[in-house]
Design a protein around this motif. Structure first.
Motif, PDB file in Angstrom:
ATOM      1  N   ASP A 203      -9.054  25.552  99.616  1.00  0.00           N
ATOM      2  CA  ASP A 203      -8.891  24.346 100.452  1.00  0.00           C
ATOM      3  C   ASP A 203      -7.430  24.230 100.895  1.00  0.00           C
ATOM      4  O   ASP A 203      -7.132  23.954 102.060  1.00  0.00           O
ATOM      5  CB  ASP A 203      -9.241  23.073  99.669  1.00  0.00           C
ATOM      6  CG  ASP A 203     -10.708  23.007  99.283  1.00  0.00           C
ATOM      7  OD1 ASP A 203     -11.526  23.615  99.984  1.00  0.00           O
ATOM      8  OD2 ASP A 203     -11.023  22.356  98.258  1.00  0.00           O
ATOM      9  N   PHE A 204      -6.527  24.423  99.925  1.00  0.00           N
ATOM     10  CA  PHE A 204      -5.093  24.321 100.251  1.00  0.00           C
ATOM     11  C   PHE A 204      -4.682  25.446 101.203  1.00  0.00           C
ATOM     12  O   PHE A 204      -3.958  25.229 102.155  1.00  0.00           O
ATOM     13  CB  PHE A 204      -4.254  24.385  98.955  1.00  0.00           C
ATOM     14  CG  PHE A 204      -3.906  23.018  98.441  1.00  0.00           C
ATOM     15  CD1 PHE A 204      -4.910  22.136  98.077  1.00  0.00           C
ATOM     16  CD2 PHE A 204      -2.590  22.599  98.339  1.00  0.00           C
ATOM     17  CE1 PHE A 204      -4.609  20.861  97.614  1.00  0.00           C
ATOM     18  CE2 PHE A 204      -2.276  21.332  97.883  1.00  0.00           C
ATOM     19  CZ  PHE A 204      -3.283  20.465  97.512  1.00  0.00           C
ATOM     20  N   ARG A 205      -5.159  26.652 100.903  1.00  0.00           N
ATOM     21  CA  ARG A 205      -4.806  27.809 101.751  1.00  0.00           C
ATOM     22  C   ARG A 205      -5.209  27.543 103.204  1.00  0.00           C
ATOM     23  O   ARG A 205      -4.417  27.753 104.125  1.00  0.00           O
ATOM     24  CB  ARG A 205      -5.514  29.053 101.205  1.00  0.00           C
ATOM     25  CG  ARG A 205      -5.397  30.265 102.108  1.00  0.00           C
ATOM     26  CD  ARG A 205      -5.995  31.516 101.468  1.00  0.00           C
ATOM     27  NE  ARG A 205      -6.152  32.570 102.464  1.00  0.00           N
ATOM     28  CZ  ARG A 205      -5.154  33.302 102.945  1.00  0.00           C
ATOM     29  NH1 ARG A 205      -3.923  33.107 102.510  1.00  0.00           N
ATOM     30  NH2 ARG A 205      -5.368  34.231 103.861  1.00  0.00           N
ATOM     31  N   ASN A 206      -6.433  27.058 103.402  1.00  0.00           N
ATOM     32  CA  ASN A 206      -6.914  26.832 104.771  1.00  0.00           C
ATOM     33  C   ASN A 206      -6.071  25.787 105.488  1.00  0.00           C
ATOM     34  O   ASN A 206      -5.753  25.928 106.675  1.00  0.00           O
ATOM     35  CB  ASN A 206      -8.390  26.414 104.763  1.00  0.00           C
ATOM     36  CG  ASN A 206      -9.274  27.578 104.348  1.00  0.00           C
ATOM     37  OD1 ASN A 206      -8.857  28.732 104.404  1.00  0.00           O
ATOM     38  ND2 ASN A 206     -10.488  27.284 103.895  1.00  0.00           N
ATOM     39  N   GLU A 207      -5.680  24.734 104.759  1.00  0.00           N
ATOM     40  CA  GLU A 207      -4.865  23.673 105.369  1.00  0.00           C
ATOM     41  C   GLU A 207      -3.476  24.226 105.726  1.00  0.00           C
ATOM     42  O   GLU A 207      -2.940  23.956 106.799  1.00  0.00           O
ATOM     43  CB  GLU A 207      -4.757  22.492 104.392  1.00  0.00           C
ATOM     44  CG  GLU A 207      -3.987  21.299 104.913  1.00  0.00           C
ATOM     45  CD  GLU A 207      -4.575  20.679 106.191  1.00  0.00           C
ATOM     46  OE1 GLU A 207      -5.743  20.929 106.506  1.00  0.00           O
ATOM     47  OE2 GLU A 207      -3.824  19.952 106.880  1.00  0.00           O
ATOM     48  N   ILE A 208      -2.923  25.030 104.829  1.00  0.00           N
ATOM     49  CA  ILE A 208      -1.596  25.636 105.086  1.00  0.00           C
ATOM     50  C   ILE A 208      -1.667  26.531 106.326  1.00  0.00           C
ATOM     51  O   ILE A 208      -0.796  26.475 107.202  1.00  0.00           O
ATOM     52  CB  ILE A 208      -1.149  26.494 103.872  1.00  0.00           C
ATOM     53  CG1 ILE A 208      -0.971  25.639 102.634  1.00  0.00           C
ATOM     54  CG2 ILE A 208       0.087  27.329 104.194  1.00  0.00           C
ATOM     55  CD1 ILE A 208       0.327  24.931 102.487  1.00  0.00           C
ATOM     56  N   LEU A 209      -2.706  27.358 106.407  1.00  0.00           N
ATOM     57  CA  LEU A 209      -2.822  28.272 107.550  1.00  0.00           C
ATOM     58  C   LEU A 209      -2.922  27.474 108.849  1.00  0.00           C
ATOM     59  O   LEU A 209      -2.347  27.859 109.873  1.00  0.00           O
ATOM     60  CB  LEU A 209      -4.033  29.205 107.384  1.00  0.00           C
ATOM     61  CG  LEU A 209      -3.897  30.236 106.253  1.00  0.00           C
ATOM     62  CD1 LEU A 209      -5.186  31.044 106.102  1.00  0.00           C
ATOM     63  CD2 LEU A 209      -2.714  31.178 106.483  1.00  0.00           C
ATOM     64  N   ARG A 210      -3.618  26.322 108.788  1.00  0.00           N
ATOM     65  CA  ARG A 210      -3.742  25.480 109.983  1.00  0.00           C
ATOM     66  C   ARG A 210      -2.371  24.909 110.375  1.00  0.00           C
ATOM     67  O   ARG A 210      -1.965  24.955 111.538  1.00  0.00           O
ATOM     68  CB  ARG A 210      -4.731  24.338 109.681  1.00  0.00           C
ATOM     69  CG  ARG A 210      -5.327  23.667 110.886  1.00  0.00           C
ATOM     70  CD  ARG A 210      -6.206  22.494 110.476  1.00  0.00           C
ATOM     71  NE  ARG A 210      -5.481  21.458 109.763  1.00  0.00           N
ATOM     72  CZ  ARG A 210      -4.638  20.593 110.318  1.00  0.00           C
ATOM     73  NH1 ARG A 210      -4.437  20.625 111.613  1.00  0.00           N
ATOM     74  NH2 ARG A 210      -3.992  19.700 109.599  1.00  0.00           N
ATOM     75  N   LEU A 211      -1.619  24.429 109.383  1.00  0.00           N
ATOM     76  CA  LEU A 211      -0.295  23.853 109.661  1.00  0.00           C
ATOM     77  C   LEU A 211       0.651  24.909 110.223  1.00  0.00           C
ATOM     78  O   LEU A 211       1.402  24.654 111.159  1.00  0.00           O
ATOM     79  CB  LEU A 211       0.326  23.276 108.371  1.00  0.00           C
ATOM     80  CG  LEU A 211      -0.316  22.019 107.791  1.00  0.00           C
ATOM     81  CD1 LEU A 211       0.193  21.753 106.377  1.00  0.00           C
ATOM     82  CD2 LEU A 211      -0.007  20.816 108.683  1.00  0.00           C
ATOM     83  N   ARG A 212       0.598  26.122 109.649  1.00  0.00           N
ATOM     84  CA  ARG A 212       1.514  27.184 110.080  1.00  0.00           C
ATOM     85  C   ARG A 212       1.238  27.610 111.511  1.00  0.00           C
ATOM     86  O   ARG A 212       2.171  27.842 112.281  1.00  0.00           O
ATOM     87  CB  ARG A 212       1.401  28.406 109.154  1.00  0.00           C
ATOM     88  CG  ARG A 212       1.928  28.202 107.770  1.00  0.00           C
ATOM     89  CD  ARG A 212       1.866  29.489 106.981  1.00  0.00           C
ATOM     90  NE  ARG A 212       2.851  30.444 107.462  1.00  0.00           N
ATOM     91  CZ  ARG A 212       4.084  30.549 106.990  1.00  0.00           C
ATOM     92  NH1 ARG A 212       4.477  29.801 105.994  1.00  0.00           N
ATOM     93  NH2 ARG A 212       4.931  31.422 107.496  1.00  0.00           N
ATOM     94  N   THR A 213      -0.038  27.729 111.877  1.00  0.00           N
ATOM     95  CA  THR A 213      -0.383  28.224 113.219  1.00  0.00           C
ATOM     96  C   THR A 213       0.174  27.283 114.281  1.00  0.00           C
ATOM     97  O   THR A 213       0.581  27.725 115.364  1.00  0.00           O
ATOM     98  CB  THR A 213      -1.917  28.308 113.373  1.00  0.00           C
ATOM     99  OG1 THR A 213      -2.417  28.881 112.182  1.00  0.00           O
ATOM    100  CG2 THR A 213      -2.333  29.145 114.550  1.00  0.00           C
ATOM    101  N   ALA A 214       0.220  25.982 113.962  1.00  0.00           N
ATOM    102  CA  ALA A 214       0.702  25.023 114.953  1.00  0.00           C
ATOM    103  C   ALA A 214       2.204  25.148 115.167  1.00  0.00           C
ATOM    104  O   ALA A 214       2.725  24.747 116.205  1.00  0.00           O
ATOM    105  CB  ALA A 214       0.364  23.613 114.481  1.00  0.00           C
ATOM    106  N   LYS A 215       2.915  25.737 114.200  1.00  0.00           N
ATOM    107  CA  LYS A 215       4.384  25.704 114.231  1.00  0.00           C
ATOM    108  C   LYS A 215       5.055  27.034 114.540  1.00  0.00           C
ATOM    109  O   LYS A 215       6.075  27.089 115.215  1.00  0.00           O
ATOM    110  CB  LYS A 215       4.887  25.257 112.851  1.00  0.00           C
ATOM    111  CG  LYS A 215       5.362  23.818 112.800  1.00  0.00           C
ATOM    112  CD  LYS A 215       5.793  23.529 111.403  1.00  0.00           C
ATOM    113  CE  LYS A 215       7.028  22.676 111.322  1.00  0.00           C
ATOM    114  NZ  LYS A 215       7.378  22.448 109.914  1.00  0.00           N
ATOM    115  N   LEU A 216       4.478  28.120 113.981  1.00  0.00           N
ATOM    116  CA  LEU A 216       5.205  29.395 114.019  1.00  0.00           C
ATOM    117  C   LEU A 216       4.553  30.403 114.953  1.00  0.00           C
ATOM    118  O   LEU A 216       3.334  30.437 115.075  1.00  0.00           O
ATOM    119  CB  LEU A 216       5.269  29.989 112.609  1.00  0.00           C
ATOM    120  CG  LEU A 216       6.214  29.270 111.654  1.00  0.00           C
ATOM    121  CD1 LEU A 216       5.899  29.628 110.208  1.00  0.00           C
ATOM    122  CD2 LEU A 216       7.660  29.626 111.972  1.00  0.00           C
TER     123      LEU A 216
END
Ligand SMILES: Cc1cc2nc3c(=O)[nH]c(=O)nc-3n(C[C@H](O)[C@H](O)[C@H](O)COP(=O)(O)OP(=O)(O)OC[C@H]3O[C@@H](n4cnc5c(N)ncnc54)[C@H](O)[C@@H]3O)c2cc1C
Length: 336
Positions: A203-216
């Motif tokens: 769950d955490f991994r998926n949320e992190i991947l979503r946050l990262r894609t928006a930024k980097l």
């Protein structure tokens, strides 16, 4: 072999699997003027030429040992193992610790050297020990976490005492019981209504991947080495001075003091904020430019940049921030 995708050549490239291979290379006198490379995601070849030998570990072995008496699960990963692949694997195994580091490019050897960090977690929080080959003795040696001297994107492997060591593998201690790291505000908000026992590392991994894609930027689309600059750390007094000169408080985070003698802890400033507010938005040099949605990232704009373009842009940004804030930025990316 680098995520910047800049033209670069080396004298020789050697790929190896084990410490025994390194021993053989050493005996043949081939471990002189070497530079280990992992995923090449934090390296800038400034002139496009390195005359020495680039060494890359092809070993991607992972062993998970659940029979540890301490309760932690020990995970051995060889230096050539992809960091995000290991995140995905350990999350799928229900092990906690790596999830917040999801999506960071590179390999385990590079992560151990750089002490990668993101979303409130750092690699050092997981390391039990690092296994290295020492070319000066020809032996493998184990370096315990405390002796790795981990700091902000720093370790003993970046200093003279450990710079010549070649990381061959790492042993991590992960938790089989829920240990979500909610330190980062966006994560705390995303999971605020869910109890720890109801969450999985994935769950955490998926949320992190979503946050990262928006930024980097995705290196497959725009070459980069991620955050180019470190967030500068200044004293509390200096923070007040530069805020007063600028006319309002410059955003920063208190750095927890390592000793109780410290009366006023230091402040870590946001390099991205400084770059933005110094007026660097839109800066470019030859084929290199700043990534519009994250000014901490320099990109290889159309795949046409050279190392010289990136260095010229870096110097211009450092100079501009210095002129406006009298704060010195330093690069996170390793210059060769
Ligand atoms: C899009 C993008 C996003 C990123 N996001 C983050 C982030 O969120 N957080 C973060 O901390 N970093 C981030 N980075 C930077 C980078 O991914 C990390 O620093 C990563 O750990 C580098 O690993 P690597 O294997 O690519 O190392 P490399 O870049 O190949 O090497 C880095 C250093 O480690 C040394 N090294 C590599 N392997 C070994 C070895 N086996 N033995 C001894 N020395 C070795 C190299 O000589 C070099 O000095 C990002 C980069 C990109 C491109």
């Amino acid at each position: 072999m680098t995520t910047f995708g800049l033209p670069a050549e080396c004298g020789r490239l050697i790929e190896y699997d084990t410490a025994a291979d390194l021993q053989e290379l050493r005996n043949a006198g081939m471990l002189k003027e070497t530079m280990p490379i992992g995923g090449g995601s934090n390296i800038l070849f400034t002139t496009g030429r390195f005359n020495g030998t680039v060494l890359h570990c092809n070993n991607t072995t992972v062993n998970i040992n659940r029979s540890n008496s301490s309760g932690a699960v020990e995970v051995y990963a060889a230096a050539g193992c992809n960091l995000d692949m290991l995140c995905a694997m350990t999350c799928a195994e229900g092990l906690w610790g790596m999830e917040n580091l999801s999506g960071i490019p590179g390999e385990i050897g590079g992560a151990a050297v750089q002490n990668v960090g993101a979303y409130g977690a750092e690699f050092r929080d997981l390391v039990k020990h690092v296994i290295c080959f020492d070319p000066s003795t020809g032996n493998e040696t184990t370096i315990e976490n405390a002796d790795c001297r981990y700091g902000y994107r720093d370790s003993v492997f970046k200093h003279p005492e450990g710079k010549n060591l070649i990381v061959t593998g790492v042993v991590l201690a992960l938790s089989p019981t829920p240990k979500p790291n909610r330190n980062y505000a966006a994560l705390a908000a995303a999971f605020k209504d869910t109890a720890d026992e109801k969450l999985t590392p994935t769950d955490f991994r998926n949320e992190i991947l979503r946050l990262r894609t928006a930024k980097l930027p995705d290196p497959a689309i725009a070459g980069s080495a991620g955050s180019f600059f470190k967030n500068p750390v200044v004293s509390a007094q200096r923070h007040r001075e530069i805020s007063a000169r600028f006319g309002r408080e410059i955003p920063g985070h208190i750095v927890p003091a390592e000793s109780s003698d410290v009366t006023e802890p230091d402040v870590k400033l946001s390099a991205a904020w400084l770059i933005d507010n110094a007026g660097c938005k839109g800066f470019s040099q030859g084929g290199a430019s700043l990534w519009p949605s994250q000014p901490l990232v320099i990109i290889n704009t159309c795949g046409q940049a050279t190392g010289e373009d990136v260095v010229a842009l870096e110097k211009r940004i450092i100079q501009t921030v210095r002129n406006v804030f009298q704060v010195e930025l330093s690069p996170e990316v390793i210059h060769i």
